[in-house]
Scaffold this active site. Structure first.
Site, PDB file in Angstrom:
ATOM      1  CG  ASP A 194      -0.091  -5.525   1.183  1.00  0.00           C
ATOM      2  OD1 ASP A 194       1.229  -5.422   1.619  1.00  0.00           O
ATOM      3  OD2 ASP A 194      -0.978  -4.519   1.992  1.00  0.00           O
TER       4      ASP A 194
ATOM      5  CD  GLN B 148      -2.971  -1.006   2.433  1.00  0.00           C
ATOM      6  OE1 GLN B 148      -2.918  -1.661   3.281  1.00  0.00           O
ATOM      7  NE2 GLN B 148      -3.752  -0.017   2.303  1.00  0.00           N
ATOM      8  CG  HIS B 149       0.608   3.282   2.454  1.00  0.00           C
ATOM      9  ND1 HIS B 149      -0.966   3.586   2.524  1.00  0.00           N
ATOM     10  CD2 HIS B 149       0.757   2.417   3.527  1.00  0.00           C
ATOM     11  CE1 HIS B 149      -1.306   2.735   3.816  1.00  0.00           C
ATOM     12  NE2 HIS B 149      -0.317   2.209   4.150  1.00  0.00           N
TER      13      HIS B 149
END
Ligand SMILES: Nc1ncnc2c1ncn2[C@@H]1O[C@H](COP(=O)(O)OP(=O)(O)O)[C@@H](O)[C@H]1O
Ligand SMILES: O=C(CO)[C@@H](O)[C@H](O)COP(=O)(O)O
Length: 478
Positions: free
Chosen positions: A239, A71-72
């Site tokens: 995820d 992520q991110h």
């Protein structure tokens, strides 16, 4: 047999599983490594995905595919769809100062008000991991790259777009799960907060359209990333949301994932807002919510300790199990890359309680496992403190392959721990989403739930008590 594929493009590697859409049975799988570092050219993810797809037998006979990803990550694209600069990842801490600034700005200088404002707006309080802080860093330190940024995507969004043949910026898509980790999407309204994005970056670039949990995202284009095109594309997800889908987590289940990141997540039917910033109020991949706590230091604490001792993971585990609970007073606070929770981006690791009696491989191995688990126990405590029921704790991720981790977890956490067989639950969740996208309907296909082994142990509260003392003492000194 109809086949579906799921991808996990995580921090350290890319995994692909091919499963039977109806039964969920595993048919084929492949994997490829990612480069180290907290700043990665997305082309490396594309190359790894291509390699993993090839090693999983290709997508020629696959009816649908979906991508789960770390992520991110900040993937900036120019108006021609080219990557502007290497992506800053979730574990890059250079935007810690930007996070502090963004909190102060929303609180007009009052830190507490700022934290509450961010939590109420987007379910999280900025820390370096979140995309919004990385965009502020970009605007401050690379204004030319910021100006060239015509669109911002997350790793899984970008790979889904590449699989579709990069069909223009307006074709970028994402899902609620990953959007909820950006810091400019609200799990309360389901809408982007472009005002917060513009505050960070200085302008509001094109953002991926947020799809429903099983909404079609197009089709795989031949040649781009896979020799054979035609497979339907699912929206994919972050995820952790994909892992929850893969393990069929329900409210009351807490998933403890020990990968590059340490994650304590649970499924909730209501969004969360924690102004302390300890719990991030994400969304999941089914239309619900996924409050979670994430540490920066998880499986790599075991990697580093094994490297220090010159042993492999099996030997590290054996050593750890020969030392007593509490490791004779030797405590490792494992902030080897700074730490995200607690928010101490500039912290370093610390060993305390070194004596002649504890200066040996067994005590160091034990202190590493206990230190890793204590950080996750703090996360579990925070998740429960927000009112989330804790009925089952499931342990997954590469670190869960360690026998010492499995056996010490119930003692440190104070609850039984259920361990499913080692697997790629993020990729499995993506495959299940692909099957859902293919079949349609309001709920994902019912695949057989995996068996679990239960680990129980007497609680050892003194271990966490001593860890907390050393953790807080080191905080005072940094
Ligand atoms: N038996 C083991 N004991 C401890 N750690 C392990 C073991 N096997 C793999 N790992 C570690 O697990 C990590 C990979 O786990 P994974 O969940 O795939 O991470 P990610 O999803 O973040 O890429 C690596 O750091 C690896 O060294
Ligand atoms: O930052 C988070 C979640 O907020 C991490 O969970 C990343 O998504 C990386 O995941 P892994 O590579 O450890 O699976």
């Amino acid at each position: 047999m109809t086949l579906v594929a799921g991808v996990d493009s995580s921090t350290q590697s890319c995994k692909v599983v091919v499963r039977d859409a109806e039964s969920g049975a595993l048919v084929r799988e492949g994997r490829a490594s990612h480069p180290d570092g907290t700043e990665v050219d997305p082309a490396a993810w594309e190359a790894a995905l291509r390699e993993a797809i090839d090693s999983a037998g290709g997508l020629g006979d696959v009816a649908a595919v979906a991508v789960g990803g770390q992520q991110h990550g900040m993937v900036c694209l120019d108006d021609a769809g080219q990557v502007v600069r290497p992506a800053l990842l979730w574990n890059d801490t250079r935007s810690a100062g930007a996070a502090t600034d963004l909190i102060a700005e929303l609180g007009d200088g009052d830190d507490g008000a700022g934290r509450r404002a961010w939590a109420d707006a987007v379910g999280l309080v900025p820390v370096a991991s979140f995309t919004v802080t990385k965009l502020r860093w970009l605007a401050q330190h690379e204004p030319d790259n910021a100006a060239r940024t015509a669109a911002v995507a997350l790793p899984h969004d970008w790979l889904t777009w590449k699989l579709a043949g990069s069909p223009g910026l307006d074709a970028l898509v994402t899902d609620r799960g990953d959007a909820s980790g950006t810091g400019y999407w609200s799990p309360f309204t389901g809408d982007y907060r472009t005002d917060l994005l513009e505050r960070a970056l200085g302008h509001a670039p094109v953002l991926p359209r947020v799809l429903g949990p099983a909404e079609r995202a197009g089709q795989v284009a031949a040649g781009a990333l896979a020799a054979d095109g035609g497979a339907l594309l699912g929206p994919g997800s972050g995820d952790n949301a994909a892992a929850a889908l893969g393990i069929n987590a329900e409210p009351g289940d807490v998933v403890l994932s020990i990968g590059t990141s340490g994650v304590v997540s649970t499924v909730s039917t209501t969004p969360s807002a924690d102004p302390s910033g300890t719990v991030a109020g994400f969304a999941d991949a089914t239309g619900n919510f996924l409050p979670l706590v994430v540490t920066l230091n998880a499986a790599r604490v075991l990697d580093a300790t094994a490297r220090l001792l010159g042993v492999d993971h099996d030997e590290l585990s054996r050593l750890a199990l020969t030392a007593p609970a509490g490791s004779g007073g030797l405590v490792m606070v494992p902030y080897l890359e700074g730490e995200r929770t607690p928010d101490r981006p500039h912290a370093t690791g610390a060993l305390h309680g070194l004596t002649l009696a504890t200066s040996d491989p067994a005590h160091l191995a034990r202190a590493a496992v206990e230190g890793l688990l204590c950080g996750l126990a703090d996360g579990l405590e925070a998740i429960a403190a927000l009112g989330n029921p804790v009925r089952r704790v499931l342990l997954v991720g590469g670190g869960a392959r360690s026998e010492a981790v499995r056996r010490l977890a119930p003692a440190v956490l104070g609850v039984p721990v259920l361990v499913p067989p080692p697997g790629e639950y993020v990729a499995d969740g993506a495959a299940r989403q692909a099957a859902w996208t293919l079949a349609g309907g309001d709920t994902p296909p019912v695949w057989p739930t995996t068996s679990t082994e239960t680990y129980e142990a007497d609680a050892v509260p003194h271990v966490r008590e001593r860890y907390a003392e050393v953790r807080d003492m080191t905080a005072a000194r940094v």
